[in-house]
Scaffold this active site. Structure first.
Site, PDB file in Angstrom:
ATOM      1  N   ASP A  97       0.856  -1.187  -0.009  1.00 41.19           N
ATOM      2  CA  ASP A  97       0.016  -0.059  -0.077  1.00 41.19           C
ATOM      3  C   ASP A  97       1.014   1.183   0.129  1.00 41.19           C
ATOM      4  OD1 ASP A  97      -2.113   1.972   0.326  1.00 41.19           O
ATOM      5  OD2 ASP A  97      -2.289   1.321   2.543  1.00 41.19           O
TER       6      ASP A  97
HETATM    7  C1  SPV Z   1      -6.883   1.829   4.409  1.00 39.10           C
HETATM    8  O1  SPV Z   1      -7.582   0.904   4.841  1.00 39.10           O
HETATM    9  O2  SPV Z   1      -6.141   1.525   3.407  1.00 39.10           O
HETATM   10  C2  SPV Z   1      -6.457   2.772   5.081  1.00 39.10           C
HETATM   11  C3  SPV Z   1      -6.651   2.901   6.442  1.00 39.10           C
HETATM   12  O3  SPV Z   1      -6.253   3.790   4.735  1.00 39.10           O
HETATM   13  S1  SPV Z   1      -4.982   2.401   7.188  1.00 39.10           S
HETATM   14  O4  SPV Z   1      -4.793   1.116   6.513  1.00 39.10           O
HETATM   15  O5  SPV Z   1      -5.346   2.398   8.785  1.00 39.10           O
HETATM   16  O6  SPV Z   1      -4.050   3.346   6.764  1.00 39.10           O
HETATM   17 MG    MG Z   2      -5.472   3.492   2.506  1.00 41.15          MG
END
Ligand code: SPV
Ligand code: MG
Length: 285
Positions: free
Chosen positions: A55
């Site tokens: 991510d």
């Molecule tokens: C996501 O679910 O991608 C978010 C929340 O942005 S977090 O993973 O806590 O950043």
């Molecule tokens: Mg996110």
């Protein structure tokens, strides 16, 4: 099969706590709707994890949008799309709003981190934009929207970056001044302490959204009592999937038969129902 889909703005206008579950595809979104959630969070963590990618702004806007749009098509409740930083600078933000809106997404959450970003829980340092820079992105997004309904949640990462509650409040007030429809205040503390401190200092001028991944002991009811308008369970569905699929596959492989897992997995008829198979077969006449 067509029905009116509630926009996120309509949902928020009803009042009462909104609970959203994170998902990365249509199937997960439908399961969230069936469980009773009022909205679905198109999570950047989930969408990227579903591709076994980090991510970290690796996927493109188009890939995130394709995921969010296919989720929205499968459900009647609104998708709130996690659009990270807006995928770049102000030009990217305007393009993002045009594309998401045209695809039928009625709400997005954009965060004040620098592009490219990395997930808030990653053991990496986070760089935040300056307040004027992110304010400009919010103004750009609001100016770009073509429908009244489109809803922008401004997400503040000041607490993630250990900048303190006062800084978070100052930022969120500036984001509200810039036109954000709601504020998402994120925290990775193991308790709700700094979130409560934030809520005590917030004057309620915009709804507040939280993501209690690291402080799961704080219930939705308690959060609502403190003035929270929306709670996002951002990744529990993904984590449940990982564990359940892993255990099932291991058991089938070890046993040399699927007999031992049959009682613990959904029957094929359940899968057919999620596919609306009967409706589709009826098209044959
Ligand atoms: C996501 O679910 O991608 C978010 C929340 O942005 S977090 O993973 O806590 O950043
Ligand atoms: Mg996110």
């Amino acid at each position: 099969m067509l029905s009116h889909r509630t926009s996120f703005r309509e949902l928020m206008a009803r009042g009462g706590l909104v609970r959203a579950a994170g998902a990365h595809d249509a199937l997960g979104s439908k399961l969230a709707q069936q469980a009773g959630f009022q909205a679905v969070w198109a999570s950047s963590l989930e969408v990227s994890a579903s591709r076994c990618l980090p991510d970290a702004s690796v996927l493109t806007m188009t890939e995130y949008l394709t995921a969010a749009a296919s989720m929205q098509r499968a459900i009647d409740i609104p998708v709130v799309a996690d659009v990270d930083t807006g995928y770049g600078n102000n030009l990217n933000v305007a393009h993002m709003v045009h594309e998401y809106e045209a695809a039928g997404i009625t709400a997005v959450a954009m965060e004040d981190k620098l592009y490219p970003k990395v997930n808030s829980f990653a053991a990496a340092s986070q760089t935040l934009l300056s307040v004027p820079e992110f304010v400009r992105k919010i103004e750009t997004a609001k100016a770009a929207q073509r429908t009244e309904d489109f809803y922008l949640i401004a997400r503040c990462e000041a607490l993630i970056n250990k900048m303190g509650v006062d800084d978070a409040l100052a930022r969120c007030n500036a984001y509200a001044d810039a036109g954000a429809d709601a504020i998402l205040i994120h925290s990775k503390q193991r308790d709700q302490g700094e979130i409560v401190e934030f809520l005590d200092g917030w004057d309620g001028r915009r709804p507040v959204v939280i993501v209690p991944t690291t402080y799961p002991q704080w219930s939705a009811t308690e959060a609502e009592k403190h003035g929270v308008s929306m709670v996002i369970y951002a990744n529990q569905g993904l984590r449940a999937t990982v564990q359940a699929v892993r255990e099932t596959f291991r058991a089938i492989y070890a046993d040399g038969t699927s007999l031992g897992v049959e009682d613990g997995i959904a029957p094929v008829s359940d899968v057919f129902a999620l596919q609306n198979l009967d409706d589709w077969l009826a098209l044959e006449g």
